[in-house]
Design a protein around this motif. Structure first.
Motif, PDB file in Angstrom:
ATOM      1  N   TRP A   1      -8.626 -14.794   4.920  1.00  0.00           N
ATOM      2  CA  TRP A   1      -8.205 -14.735   6.322  1.00  0.00           C
ATOM      3  C   TRP A   1      -7.709 -16.087   6.808  1.00  0.00           C
ATOM      4  CZ3 TRP A   1     -12.818 -12.587   4.487  1.00  0.00           C
ATOM      5  CH2 TRP A   1     -12.763 -11.201   4.306  1.00  0.00           C
TER       6      TRP A   1
ATOM      7  N   PRO B   1      -0.224   3.523  -1.992  1.00  0.00           N
ATOM      8  CA  PRO B   1       0.575   3.717  -0.771  1.00  0.00           C
ATOM      9  C   PRO B   1       0.596   2.492   0.144  1.00  0.00           C
ATOM     10  CG  PRO B   1      -1.436   5.033  -0.691  1.00  0.00           C
ATOM     11  CD  PRO B   1      -1.350   4.464  -2.070  1.00  0.00           C
ATOM     12  N   ASN B   2      -0.522   1.755   0.195  1.00  0.00           N
ATOM     13  CA  ASN B   2      -0.532   0.580   1.077  1.00  0.00           C
ATOM     14  C   ASN B   2       0.514  -0.442   0.656  1.00  0.00           C
ATOM     15  OD1 ASN B   2      -2.528   1.585   2.641  1.00  0.00           O
ATOM     16  ND2 ASN B   2      -4.173   0.460   1.647  1.00  0.00           N
TER      17      ASN B   2
ATOM     18  N   ASP C   1       3.853  10.731   3.317  1.00  0.00           N
ATOM     19  CA  ASP C   1       3.166   9.984   4.372  1.00  0.00           C
ATOM     20  C   ASP C   1       4.167   9.539   5.442  1.00  0.00           C
ATOM     21  OD1 ASP C   1       1.803   8.232   5.942  1.00  0.00           O
ATOM     22  OD2 ASP C   1       0.968   7.062   4.277  1.00  0.00           O
TER      23      ASP C   1
ATOM     24  N   CYS D   1      -1.257   5.998   3.150  1.00  0.00           N
ATOM     25  CA  CYS D   1      -1.612   4.595   3.304  1.00  0.00           C
ATOM     26  C   CYS D   1      -2.571   4.405   4.471  1.00  0.00           C
ATOM     27  CB  CYS D   1      -0.359   3.737   3.453  1.00  0.00           C
ATOM     28  SG  CYS D   1       0.524   3.989   4.978  1.00  0.00           S
ATOM     29  N   SER D   2      -3.112   3.226   4.584  1.00  0.00           N
ATOM     30  CA  SER D   2      -4.151   2.962   5.581  1.00  0.00           C
ATOM     31  C   SER D   2      -3.590   2.496   6.915  1.00  0.00           C
ATOM     32  CB  SER D   2      -5.097   1.893   5.053  1.00  0.00           C
ATOM     33  OG  SER D   2      -5.455   2.164   3.730  1.00  0.00           O
ATOM     34  N   PHE D   3      -2.310   2.631   7.088  1.00  0.00           N
ATOM     35  CA  PHE D   3      -1.696   2.112   8.306  1.00  0.00           C
ATOM     36  C   PHE D   3      -0.979   3.226   9.057  1.00  0.00           C
ATOM     37  CE2 PHE D   3      -0.854  -0.816   4.667  1.00  0.00           C
ATOM     38  CZ  PHE D   3      -2.047  -1.512   4.784  1.00  0.00           C
TER      39      PHE D   3
ATOM     40  N   ARG E   1     -10.008   2.622   7.720  1.00  0.00           N
ATOM     41  CA  ARG E   1     -10.666   2.792   6.438  1.00  0.00           C
ATOM     42  C   ARG E   1     -11.814   3.749   6.630  1.00  0.00           C
ATOM     43  NH1 ARG E   1     -10.891  -2.436   2.578  1.00  0.00           N
ATOM     44  NH2 ARG E   1     -11.511  -1.317   0.711  1.00  0.00           N
TER      45      ARG E   1
ATOM     46  N   GLU F   1       0.701  -8.282  12.698  1.00  0.00           N
ATOM     47  CA  GLU F   1      -0.524  -8.698  12.014  1.00  0.00           C
ATOM     48  C   GLU F   1      -0.477  -8.374  10.515  1.00  0.00           C
ATOM     49  OE1 GLU F   1      -2.653 -10.375  13.906  1.00  0.00           O
ATOM     50  OE2 GLU F   1      -3.900 -10.727  12.137  1.00  0.00           O
ATOM     51  N   ASN F   2      -1.179  -9.168   9.743  1.00  0.00           N
ATOM     52  CA  ASN F   2      -1.249  -8.934   8.304  1.00  0.00           C
ATOM     53  C   ASN F   2      -2.202  -7.767   8.031  1.00  0.00           C
ATOM     54  OD1 ASN F   2      -2.204  -9.142   5.515  1.00  0.00           O
ATOM     55  ND2 ASN F   2      -1.116 -11.098   5.462  1.00  0.00           N
ATOM     56  N   GLU F   3      -1.622  -6.632   7.632  1.00  0.00           N
ATOM     57  CA  GLU F   3      -2.399  -5.391   7.548  1.00  0.00           C
ATOM     58  C   GLU F   3      -3.510  -5.451   6.512  1.00  0.00           C
ATOM     59  OE1 GLU F   3       0.897  -5.607   7.305  1.00  0.00           O
ATOM     60  OE2 GLU F   3       1.902  -4.203   8.649  1.00  0.00           O
ATOM     61  N   LEU F   4      -3.187  -5.993   5.349  1.00  0.00           N
ATOM     62  CA  LEU F   4      -4.203  -5.988   4.295  1.00  0.00           C
ATOM     63  C   LEU F   4      -5.366  -6.900   4.657  1.00  0.00           C
ATOM     64  CD1 LEU F   4      -2.081  -5.984   1.018  1.00  0.00           C
ATOM     65  CD2 LEU F   4      -3.500  -4.144   1.923  1.00  0.00           C
ATOM     66  N   ALA F   5      -5.072  -8.003   5.349  1.00  0.00           N
ATOM     67  CA  ALA F   5      -6.150  -8.904   5.765  1.00  0.00           C
ATOM     68  C   ALA F   5      -7.093  -8.163   6.703  1.00  0.00           C
ATOM     69  CB  ALA F   5      -5.574 -10.146   6.438  1.00  0.00           C
TER      70      ALA F   5
ATOM     71  N   LEU G   1      -7.479  -4.900   6.772  1.00  0.00           N
ATOM     72  CA  LEU G   1      -8.141  -3.862   5.980  1.00  0.00           C
ATOM     73  C   LEU G   1      -9.372  -4.439   5.276  1.00  0.00           C
ATOM     74  CD1 LEU G   1      -7.647  -0.882   5.213  1.00  0.00           C
ATOM     75  CD2 LEU G   1      -6.509  -1.701   3.160  1.00  0.00           C
ATOM     76  N   GLU G   2      -9.228  -5.634   4.743  1.00  0.00           N
ATOM     77  CA  GLU G   2     -10.376  -6.244   4.081  1.00  0.00           C
ATOM     78  C   GLU G   2     -11.378  -6.789   5.090  1.00  0.00           C
ATOM     79  OE1 GLU G   2     -11.343  -5.783   0.913  1.00  0.00           O
ATOM     80  OE2 GLU G   2      -9.620  -4.477   1.200  1.00  0.00           O
ATOM     81  N   PHE G   3     -10.910  -7.098   6.264  1.00  0.00           N
ATOM     82  CA  PHE G   3     -11.844  -7.525   7.310  1.00  0.00           C
ATOM     83  C   PHE G   3     -12.780  -6.366   7.652  1.00  0.00           C
ATOM     84  CE2 PHE G   3     -13.035  -8.389  11.750  1.00  0.00           C
ATOM     85  CZ  PHE G   3     -13.641  -9.606  11.563  1.00  0.00           C
TER      86      PHE G   3
ATOM     87  N   HIS H   1     -13.756  -4.171   5.595  1.00  0.00           N
ATOM     88  CA  HIS H   1     -14.733  -4.100   4.518  1.00  0.00           C
ATOM     89  C   HIS H   1     -15.778  -5.205   4.652  1.00  0.00           C
ATOM     90  CE1 HIS H   1     -16.222  -2.622   0.757  1.00  0.00           C
ATOM     91  NE2 HIS H   1     -16.286  -3.851   0.280  1.00  0.00           N
TER      92      HIS H   1
END
Lengths: 935, 143
Positions: A251, A335-336, A373, B48-50, B61, B76-80, B82-84, B86
């Motif tokens: 982050w 997909p992501n 999707d 996908c998760s978005f 998630r 915003e950074n989507e994967l960041a 997504l892991e946040f 988690h």
């Protein structure tokens, strides 16, 4: 024990959890609210513990979506409690329940300040967090110096400083003056030397905010950011606690690279080299691994690195490396990653010159347009739109058109707009452009705004070579069994102007052209009729020598509409009728339209405006847009799809039948009785600015100057005149006891709507509900237009449909709030299962100020709307009639005591009831028949 | 600003936690939550998760019966994020031991305390689980 030992709260939560339905939940919540309210009232008896418990209950109830309009003071007062547990609850609940402008918050400023400057670290943290979350301008002015002190203090521990950093960010957003640029830029740079990664994480967010406003002042931070990135990338001095699946705090890495994207360039060669080394390592060294979390985290960093590389506009080599990576991503299964690949490729288009490399992936991107999707489909559409140019427009637009037939409803509008824009922008030749737009109207007519077909007409008018082609195409479409009304408009217009160019082709004689266009007349709305009239006049003018039969036919139509209630139609009918008797002079008067002056496409302009809009979206604006859900808010005066202005529906004439509450049959009788002086399938005239633009000069002679568009918008009658229906002498039927009285007679409005497909269903001083309906066999599609007439919002809007058993009805989501002066469209799907005279009811309620209004309105989804008339000639009629066996297949009824009525009027009335009148039989008889469509 | 709201919703669509970082009226929240739940809960694992919704992007998630939905700004950074999500779940796991929907329901205050330590004004403040949990542990000791 749960909730730190608050048993009452646990019990309450259990109760809520055990509720079987929303109604039970509401009852339980109401009971609890009553309980909490009583407890708060005799406050003397409350211990801090009890107060804490009740305040948590309030938060819980608020979270469930119930209004909690009391007890705010109690929450705020807990802030000054001496003990940590109560104070903490006070701070947290206050920041959840109140907004920054709440009066009670001001009362707490002093307590909050004392906590911030006090010695107790945990109190400091609580206070900083609350101010960071909801502090307003006043907080900014009184607390900023203290917060800054904490942030840079060397004696202060990281846990306080990280909060101070984000608290300062909030205060800076509320009032940028609280951060003095000269003094602060050095301090900011010093902050970035921090070792603690928590403090760095929040300081980086602060830096992003400061730099995005004024990058010049914070140059000295740039090399520090690169250093931080190096430290993280090399995993130097990163505690285990900050390592996430082996990756040093992804982050902070992301945030740091984000901060770097706010500096326009990096001039210092050393810094630049170091940064590119890091970026290169990220780009090359990110592998796909099995662990999902690790994979996501490393790709989060990778995508941010890609964005930074694009921003820095690196050497061509690194760029193509990026595109190659993205090309790989858009084809993966995950997909992501596929989604992000498409998204970032679109961003890449904007920043650099890599179009040609991206074009190599066109096939793959088109595949994504068919992804299961919708999120991915949207990204693909955006990317295709962005990468389209003259070289690939044909492929892309045709792909979009093809996809349009199968695309989901949610995307069609965007899809058709984008296809239209691309076709116009990049058309390799104009005939292709005409093809595309006509296909677009054919496949998705509902989404093709007037702008789009106006533009086609402009192109055709201005390009002589195109005219025969366009006319021929229009003629082809008219042969299709069911065409969209927009298609009727555009083909009628084109054929009126240019059908004489086709005269020698089969099926294109003036008579045939007239015939096929006139076939559509009964199916079109009032906004189209004037266009058809103009077409007839033009056809007549082009028929030289004149054909007496055709002439008589057309004259009959003109004279029929001479008494039309719609002003636009009436005027045209009268004028064309008079003009067409002038013989040869007609040629001059109705000559071909002059060329349109070159002007910017309103479509492209709209697209540009939309881009500017998105760039400048402020929070307030966003909020206004967020008010509605699936329904579409039309605050703009211009209708989006060429539908007439519903505001104008206020002008709709309401027949003054005496008995308001008879069923359909009676209603028909009442009208036959002649209580009705005039019935016309009428709806308001089209907005002058829409058609005026195109058709204005047509009416009389038209020098190019006269073709200038009428700029002003028609003012909806309902706005200017609070009581447009007051011409009705009849007292409104009181169907409800609300203090807000309806304008006009509800029952009459309903009756009128049984005869036509658009008009006002209900109106009162606050709201106007308009209806527009389309019927196809046993299906109906109604759109309710809920227009807020006030300058403040209507709240708690609810619309419930109470359908009778024979109708299946589905109303799309109605937003809870209608913003001031806004109009919300709510589509309503209807399916008729069997014939019945029962009527569906709309139970509609809303709140305005203190008054709440509830009305029950009958919906005009009545039997006759599902009728499907069949034309039968007089010769065919009797054999058919005799072959039918009797009721229910045929009915014969003689109606007595009917007041005389003009034949034409009566025929009109039947037509609007969707009963076919069989001409050519004995004049005083009406025979109407038609099968009822139902499943 | 980054994060605009964090929602925890079970698969029946009931909100179990809602934290907003911008002020929305109750009506706006209700409408927004309803729309998001409808949109996101209907999606399947292969998608996908978005999800783009209004002006937000929803990063979500699913963990067993609970959905974590985070509304962020479009850039915003989507994967960041997504892991946040988690990270948040792992933090709760560390505290509750295999966290479940009931833990969040009945310990709403603790879930809020954790969020307070992790996000402030829509920005990430802390990503070290030990640091996030320190204040809660102190409180548990005190009581």
């Amino acid at each position: 024990m749960a909730l730190s030992g608050m048993r009452g709260l646990s019990v309450f939560i259990s109760d809520i959890r055990n509720c079987q339905n929303k109604e039970q939940e509401r009852l339980r919540v109401d009971k609890e609210l009553g309980n909490v309210r009583t407890r708060f009232k005799n406050e003397k008896g409350l211990t801090p513990y009890e107060k804490k418990k009740y305040v948590w209950k309030m938060l819980y109830i608020y979270m469930l979506g119930y209004d909690v309009d009391f007890g705010h003071m109690e929450a705020v007062s807990l802030i000054s409690a001496p003990k940590y547990p109560e104070k903490q609850v006070g701070y947290i609940v206050t920041s959840c329940l109140l907004n920054e402008n709440h009066d009670f918050l001001r009362l707490a400023i002093n307590t909050v300040r004392n906590d911030i400057i006090g010695r107790n670290e945990t109190f400091q943290c609580l206070a900083l967090t609350m101010v960071g979350n909801i502090g307003g301008r006043e907080f900014a002015e009184s607390l900023a110096p203290d917060v800054q002190k904490l942030l840079i203090s060397s004696s202060c521990r990281p846990l306080v400083r990280k909060k101070a950093a984000l608290c300062l960010l909030r205060l800076y957003r509320k009032n940028p003056d609280v951060v003095n640029v000269d003094g602060w830029s050095d301090r900011m740079a010093q902050l970035l030397d921090e070792r603690d990664l928590g403090v760095l994480t929040s300081s980086m967010s602060l830096l992003v905010a400061l730099v995005s406003n004024n990058h010049d002042a914070y140059w000295s931070c740039l090399p520090k950011c690169v250093k931080i990135l190096e430290r993280l990338a090399r995993n130097q001095d990163v505690p285990q606690e900050y390592t996430y699946y082996g990756i040093p705090t992804p982050w902070l890495q992301v945030k740091t690279m984000r901060a770097l994207q706010y500096f326009p360039t990096i001039e210092d060669p050393n810094t630049r080299r170091s940064l590119f080394e890091v970026l290169q390592r990220i780009l090359m060294g990110t592998d796909v691994v099995k662990n999902v979390n690790k994979n996501n985290a490393s790709h989060a960093v990778l995508f941010e690195a890609l964005a930074l590389v694009m921003h820095l506009d690196a050497e061509k080599e690194m760029m193509s490396q990026c595109v190659a990576l993205l090309g790989k991503f858009i084809a993966v299964r995950e997909p992501n990653i596929r989604y992000l690949g498409l998204e970032n490729m679109t961003r890449m288009l904007m920043v650099s010159d890599v179009q040609d490399i991206i074009k190599r992936h066109q096939a793959q991107i088109i595949t994504s347009l068919k992804d299961p999707d919708i999120s991915i489909r949207r990204r693909a559409l955006d990317l295709l739109y962005g990468m389209c140019d003259v070289s690939n427009a044909k492929d892309i637009v045709e792909e979009l058109l093809q996809y349009l037939s199968s695309a989901d409803f949610a995307m069609r509008e965007e899809l058709s707009l984008k296809a239209a824009i691309l076709a116009e922008k990049f058309a390799p030749d104009l005939s292709w452009y005409v093809d595309v737009i006509l296909q677009l109207i054919d496949k998705a007519g509902d989404f093709v705004s007037d702008d789009i077909w106006f533009r086609v007409v402009q192109f055709v008018t201005n390009n002589e070579d195109l005219q025969p082609y366009a006319a021929a195409k229009a003629r082809e479409y008219l042969d299709k069994p069911a065409i969209h009304e927009t298609m009727v408009k555009v083909s009628a217009y084109l054929l009126g102007e240019y059908s004489h160019l086709l005269a020698r082709r089969p099926g294109c004689s003036p008579k045939e052209i007239f015939g096929i266009i006139h076939e559509k007349l009964p199916t079109v709305s009032t906004s189209t009729v004037p266009i058809l009239l103009s077409t007839y006049a033009k056809i007549l003018m082009h028929t030289q020598p004149s054909d007496p039969e055709l002439q008589n036919q057309i004259w009959a139509i003109f004279s029929k509409y001479e008494s039309c209630i719609d002003v636009e139609i009436q005027q045209r009918a009268v004028e064309y009728f008079a003009l067409s008797r002038k013989g040869a002079a007609l040629m001059d008067i109705l000559a071909e339209m002059p060329k349109f002056p070159e002007r910017q496409s309103s479509l492209l302009k709209k697209a540009e405006d939309a881009e500017v809009d998105t760039a400048e979206q402020s929070a307030i604006k966003l909020r206004a847009q967020q008010q509605t859900s699936n329904a579409l808010v039309v605050t703009d005066q211009r209708p989006a799809n060429g539908t007439p202005h519903v505001g104008q529906l206020g002008l709709v004439m309401v027949p003054s039948s005496a008995n308001a509450d008879h069923n359909l049959e009676d209603q028909g009788l009442a009208q036959e009785n002649g209580t009705l002086s005039k019935v016309d399938p009428q709806s308001p005239s089209p907005s002058a600015d829409l058609l005026g633009d195109l058709l204005g000069p047509l009416a009389i002679e038209g020098p190019p100057g006269a073709a200038a568009p009428t700029e002003q918008h028609a003012i909806p009658a309902s706005e200017g005149d609070p009581n447009p229906a007051d011409a009705l002498a009849l007292a409104p039927v009181d169907e409800q006891t609300n203090s807000v009285q309806p304008i006009g007679n509800i029952a009459e409005r309903f009756n009128a709507l049984c005869l036509k497909d658009s008009g006002v269903l209900y109106e009162d001083p606050n709201i106007q509900i308009g209806i527009k309906a389309e019927w196809r066999a046993h299906h109906g599609r109604l759109v309710l237009f809920l227009g807020n007439k006030n300058t403040s919002s209507l709240a708690s809007v609810q619309a419930l449909i109470l359908p009778p058993s024979h109708l299946k009805m589905e109303l799309s989501l109605v937003p809870e709030t209608i913003p001031p002066r806004a109009q919300v469209q709510c589509p309503l799907e209807v399916m008729n299962l069997r014939p019945s005279r029962d009527v569906a009811v709309l139970d509609f309620s809303y709140k305005f100020g203190t008054s709440s209004v509830n009305v029950k309105l009958r919906l005009p989804a009545v039997l006759n709307k599902f009728l499907h008339p069949i034309a039968v000639t007089a010769e065919e009629f009797f054999p058919q009639w005799r072959s039918l066996s009797g009721p229910p297949l045929k009915l014969q009824e003689v109606v007595r005591g009917v007041r005389p009525m003009l034949l034409l009027e009566m025929a009109n009335l039947f037509n609007s009831l969707r009963l076919m009148v069989c001409p050519g039989l004995v004049s005083s008889y009406f025979f109407s028949h038609g099968p009822l469509s139902s499943t | 600003m980054g994060i605009r709201f964090i929602l925890m919703v079970n698969k029946q669509g009931q909100t179990r936690l809602a934290q907003y970082y911008e002020y929305l009226t109750l009506e706006e929240r209700r409408a927004l939550e309803g729309e998001i739940v409808r949109k996101c809960l209907a999606r399947n694992e292969q998608q996908c998760s978005f999800v783009e919704h209004r002006t937000y992007k929803i990063v979500y998630r699913r963990y067993a019966s609970l959905f974590f939905l985070v509304g962020v700004d479009n850039g915003e950074n989507e994967l960041a994020i997504l892991e946040f999500i988690h990270l948040l779940v792992e933090t709760m796991d560390r505290h509750f031991g295999n966290v479940c929907e009931l833990d969040i329901m009945f310990h709403l205050e603790k879930a809020h305390f954790m969020l307070e330590e992790m996000v402030m004004n829509g920005c990430i403040v802390e990503t070290s689980k030990a640091n996030i949990l320190t204040p809660i542990q102190l409180m548990d000791k005190a009581s």
